[in-house]
Design a protein around this motif. Sequence first.
Motif, PDB file in Angstrom:
ATOM      1  N   PHE A 209      16.123  50.687   7.664  1.00 41.84           N
ATOM      2  CA  PHE A 209      15.225  50.244   6.870  1.00 41.84           C
ATOM      3  C   PHE A 209      13.843  49.902   7.368  1.00 41.84           C
ATOM      4  O   PHE A 209      12.558  50.546   6.936  1.00 41.84           O
ATOM      5  CB  PHE A 209      15.368  48.810   6.275  1.00 41.84           C
ATOM      6  CG  PHE A 209      14.538  48.345   5.145  1.00 41.84           C
ATOM      7  CD1 PHE A 209      14.834  48.686   3.691  1.00 41.84           C
ATOM      8  CD2 PHE A 209      13.352  47.526   5.406  1.00 41.84           C
ATOM      9  CE1 PHE A 209      13.750  48.224   2.698  1.00 41.84           C
ATOM     10  CE2 PHE A 209      12.621  47.145   4.557  1.00 41.84           C
ATOM     11  CZ  PHE A 209      12.609  47.571   3.235  1.00 41.84           C
ATOM     12  N   SER A 230      15.079  45.601   0.647  1.00 43.35           N
ATOM     13  CA  SER A 230      16.226  45.752   1.604  1.00 43.35           C
ATOM     14  C   SER A 230      17.321  45.168   0.512  1.00 43.35           C
ATOM     15  O   SER A 230      18.569  46.055   0.472  1.00 43.35           O
ATOM     16  CB  SER A 230      15.933  45.015   2.600  1.00 43.35           C
ATOM     17  OG  SER A 230      15.781  43.721   2.428  1.00 43.35           O
ATOM     18  N   LYS A 247      23.427  44.300   8.739  1.00 46.53           N
ATOM     19  CA  LYS A 247      23.010  43.419   7.555  1.00 46.53           C
ATOM     20  C   LYS A 247      22.814  42.017   7.963  1.00 46.53           C
ATOM     21  O   LYS A 247      23.479  41.388   8.683  1.00 46.53           O
ATOM     22  CB  LYS A 247      23.977  43.442   6.430  1.00 46.53           C
ATOM     23  CG  LYS A 247      23.473  43.542   5.059  1.00 46.53           C
ATOM     24  CD  LYS A 247      23.155  41.908   4.500  1.00 46.53           C
ATOM     25  CE  LYS A 247      24.618  41.011   4.626  1.00 46.53           C
ATOM     26  NZ  LYS A 247      24.206  39.565   4.024  1.00 46.53           N
ATOM     27  N   VAL A 265      15.323  41.749   6.408  1.00 46.44           N
ATOM     28  CA  VAL A 265      14.646  42.371   7.329  1.00 46.44           C
ATOM     29  C   VAL A 265      13.393  41.471   7.906  1.00 46.44           C
ATOM     30  O   VAL A 265      12.697  40.912   7.219  1.00 46.44           O
ATOM     31  CB  VAL A 265      14.214  43.766   6.694  1.00 46.44           C
ATOM     32  CG1 VAL A 265      15.507  44.396   6.476  1.00 46.44           C
ATOM     33  CG2 VAL A 265      13.313  43.575   5.576  1.00 46.44           C
ATOM     34  N   ASP A 272      17.316  44.132  10.810  1.00 46.34           N
ATOM     35  CA  ASP A 272      17.210  45.560  10.393  1.00 46.34           C
ATOM     36  C   ASP A 272      18.288  45.499   9.243  1.00 46.34           C
ATOM     37  O   ASP A 272      19.328  44.857   9.453  1.00 46.34           O
ATOM     38  CB  ASP A 272      17.232  46.574  11.269  1.00 46.34           C
ATOM     39  CG  ASP A 272      16.593  47.821  10.710  1.00 46.34           C
ATOM     40  OD1 ASP A 272      16.207  48.055   9.484  1.00 46.34           O
ATOM     41  OD2 ASP A 272      16.627  48.825  11.349  1.00 46.34           O
TER      42      ASP A 272
END
Length: 448
Positions: A209, A230, A247, A265, A272
């Motif tokens: 992402f 996200s 995650k 994020v 990320d």
Amino acid sequence: MDKRGFFRILLILTIMVAYLITFPSYGAEAYEKIFHLSAGFDEGTKIGPTDVSKQTKVEALNQLHTQTEEWQKDKKITLQYVEKKAALDPNVIEFQPKTSVKEAVSGQENPLLCVVDKSAIEEAFREQFPKVSKKSLDYDAIASDLQDIASSLQKGETVIDLSLYLNKEEKQEVVAEALLGKEVLTPELQDFIKQTPEVKLKSNIAFSFLDWMEEADDMSLDEDDKNVLSSLLYRLVLQTNFLIFEKNQGTELPSYIELGYEAKVNKVKELDFIFMNESPADYTLDLKVVNNKLYGAIKGLPFAYDYKGILKNKKVLKPKTILHFSPNLPYGQWQLKQPGKNGELIQMYRVVYNEQSERMKEEKVSEDFYPPVHRIEVYSTQEPPPPVEKTEEPEGSEETLTDEAEKAPETDQPKMETPPVQEPPATQTEDSSKQTPAAAGQSSKEAK
């Protein structure tokens, strides 16, 4: 019986004996001459991958029989559709060695002829891949490729990717979708979606992402906007077979994200959201605004199985009550410095269902933990004011004082009163060190 009849019978018997003696030796030779089986192939003659140079047709035929039988015994053909694989029986292919030898041209490379049973292939597809429409597959192309594989007697495992034989309409279906409310849409986020409506999710390549945001080179999105995107993407990935590598979640759940679906994020903190499309085909992430709501979808080949994210084992964590003491508060008073807030813990599982909607397996994807915010109460440590000492008065002075008090003029000076002790509201506490205000005052006096 006369001599003529005797010699006639003897001649017939002699001919029969001669026939029985000579046919085994010369019959096969005569057959080969009639059908040209004794003729040898010239140098450089091949039938399929088999070299039959300087062999007779009988020898070549025997060799092809042996090789095709071994091939059908050892060959492994695998059908693959997205994430599912199934074996195909090699016996759906029928070799024609006699026709191959008969039609072979000496001194050249010739094909090893075979035919594929299409009805058997269609039956195998219906059993193994019921979600794939019969009309969507090109069976003629599949049969042709199987013939090429068999003609060359390819060894080892051969994988037939069925996605290559689907029509274009079947290759671009919506396989996952999610919708978020209008409260998450900001003008900056809407502008970003207009500029970046589609994103490729390439096969067997990890998607980051943060890398996507860097490539988009859009500085207008704040941290909340990025977390909305996200978390939407996380909802979509849960409906696929994509692998999730990273995650994260924060210490406090944002109000605009549902519990269990946060994918936080942050570039500075290196948080990320990373996943990978492990399917053999590419997919597309589609973003748009629908009725003032944020809509996201993943398009591509329909999966063989169904995937669903399910929340489990939710727990509510009660806050503790923490007591602080301060000399800045008047005696008997207290303050609520921080109200308590429940913490939460929840687990996300991805469940896989087969074509009959039966649960095949489930895997734990994440566990989100948000710690409780403890309640903080502050109490005064000041000592109570000293009690008023009573003095002895002469007899009759009480009445005199009373009369004088009645005659004294009223003034604007306030009356001094001892402040009452305020009791805190009843709360449950897990802190064994909690003390009442009176105990706090007593502890202060003992310390002095």
